[in-house]
Scaffold this motif. Structure first.
Motif, PDB file in Angstrom:
ATOM      1  N   TRP A 138      12.620 -22.305  15.381  1.00  0.00           N
ATOM      2  CA  TRP A 138      12.450 -21.309  16.437  1.00  0.00           C
ATOM      3  C   TRP A 138      11.731 -20.071  15.920  1.00  0.00           C
ATOM      4  O   TRP A 138      11.091 -19.355  16.682  1.00  0.00           O
ATOM      5  CB  TRP A 138      13.811 -20.919  17.033  1.00  0.00           C
ATOM      6  CG  TRP A 138      14.434 -22.044  17.774  1.00  0.00           C
ATOM      7  CD1 TRP A 138      15.418 -22.886  17.321  1.00  0.00           C
ATOM      8  CD2 TRP A 138      14.099 -22.508  19.091  1.00  0.00           C
ATOM      9  NE1 TRP A 138      15.712 -23.823  18.282  1.00  0.00           N
ATOM     10  CE2 TRP A 138      14.922 -23.611  19.374  1.00  0.00           C
ATOM     11  CE3 TRP A 138      13.185 -22.086  20.054  1.00  0.00           C
ATOM     12  CZ2 TRP A 138      14.858 -24.307  20.576  1.00  0.00           C
ATOM     13  CZ3 TRP A 138      13.114 -22.776  21.258  1.00  0.00           C
ATOM     14  CH2 TRP A 138      13.943 -23.871  21.512  1.00  0.00           C
ATOM     15  N   THR A 139      11.822 -19.804  14.623  1.00  0.00           N
ATOM     16  CA  THR A 139      11.200 -18.598  14.080  1.00  0.00           C
ATOM     17  C   THR A 139       9.678 -18.665  14.113  1.00  0.00           C
ATOM     18  O   THR A 139       9.016 -17.658  13.907  1.00  0.00           O
ATOM     19  CB  THR A 139      11.666 -18.328  12.644  1.00  0.00           C
ATOM     20  OG1 THR A 139      11.224 -19.391  11.795  1.00  0.00           O
ATOM     21  CG2 THR A 139      13.185 -18.202  12.564  1.00  0.00           C
ATOM     22  N   LEU A 155      20.026 -17.150  19.216  1.00  0.00           N
ATOM     23  CA  LEU A 155      18.706 -17.066  18.574  1.00  0.00           C
ATOM     24  C   LEU A 155      18.675 -15.973  17.507  1.00  0.00           C
ATOM     25  O   LEU A 155      18.177 -16.189  16.403  1.00  0.00           O
ATOM     26  CB  LEU A 155      17.622 -16.820  19.621  1.00  0.00           C
ATOM     27  CG  LEU A 155      17.246 -18.025  20.476  1.00  0.00           C
ATOM     28  CD1 LEU A 155      16.408 -17.597  21.678  1.00  0.00           C
ATOM     29  CD2 LEU A 155      16.480 -19.054  19.649  1.00  0.00           C
ATOM     30  N   TYR A 176      16.071 -15.746  14.532  1.00  0.00           N
ATOM     31  CA  TYR A 176      14.828 -15.417  15.219  1.00  0.00           C
ATOM     32  C   TYR A 176      14.569 -13.907  15.146  1.00  0.00           C
ATOM     33  O   TYR A 176      15.416 -13.102  15.551  1.00  0.00           O
ATOM     34  CB  TYR A 176      14.881 -15.883  16.683  1.00  0.00           C
ATOM     35  CG  TYR A 176      13.572 -15.678  17.390  1.00  0.00           C
ATOM     36  CD1 TYR A 176      12.479 -16.470  17.079  1.00  0.00           C
ATOM     37  CD2 TYR A 176      13.418 -14.674  18.322  1.00  0.00           C
ATOM     38  CE1 TYR A 176      11.254 -16.260  17.704  1.00  0.00           C
ATOM     39  CE2 TYR A 176      12.213 -14.459  18.959  1.00  0.00           C
ATOM     40  CZ  TYR A 176      11.137 -15.250  18.639  1.00  0.00           C
ATOM     41  OH  TYR A 176       9.929 -15.037  19.247  1.00  0.00           O
TER      42      TYR A 176
END
Length: 168
Positions: free
Chosen positions: A73-74, A98, A104
């Motif tokens: 997700w990063t 997140l 994130y």
């Protein structure tokens, strides 16, 4: 006309466009334009050529559980979380996951039914970009971000509760 937009607690110009499917249109088949664009996660998943673009962000429905999807997700420059109506707070939980569990660090924005009354809590949970509903006043939202100077509970912005911060 774009929605009133706040980035890092200031009025800002939104440099990203949000690509939404029309009613009945298959999100996986959307034609993604060039430039900075936020696409439905289903579009990103279906169109593998998007995976190498650094100018593509994704938006997640409030039913998506990112902790159960094995991707980095990063790597996304922007993740937008949808609030289909203000009474549905599931995207608050997704923001928390997140930011705090998946690491994130890039832009996390709230989209959809985003009201002035919600902006303070949203920023505490890690939203740094707020795309307000069309009828919301940006001045009121900016004022609401400064409503509380000392929140009692710990959150994403400061995990320490008030009594711990005060004892230091």
């Amino acid at each position: 006309m774009s929605n009133p937009f706040i980035l890092n607690q200031q009025l800002a110009t939104d440099d990203w466009s949000l690509l939404r499917p029309a009613e009945g249109e298959d999100a996986a088949l959307l034609n993604v334009p060039t430039g900075q664009v936020i696409v439905p996660f289903a579009t990103w998943q279906a169109q593998t050529e998007l995976h190498s673009r650094t100018d593509v962000g994704v938006w997640l429905d409030n039913t998506t559980e990112p902790e159960n999807i094995a991707i980095d997700w990063t790597a996304f420059p922007v993740i937008a979380l949808s609030f289909p109506k203000f009474t549905d707070g599931r995207s608050y939980s997704i923001a928390y996951v997140l930011r705090n569990r998946l690491g994130y660090k890039n832009q996390l924005r709230a989209i959809g039914d985003v009201l002035v009354d919600q902006v303070f809590a949203m920023t505490r949970l890690g939203f740094d970009a707020l795309s307000l509903r069309d009828d919301q006043k940006i001045e009121s939202a900016l004022h609401a971000l400064k409503t509380f100077r000392t929140p009692y509970q710990g959150s994403t912005d400061d995990t320490r509760p008030f009594f711990v911060r005060e004892s230091v």
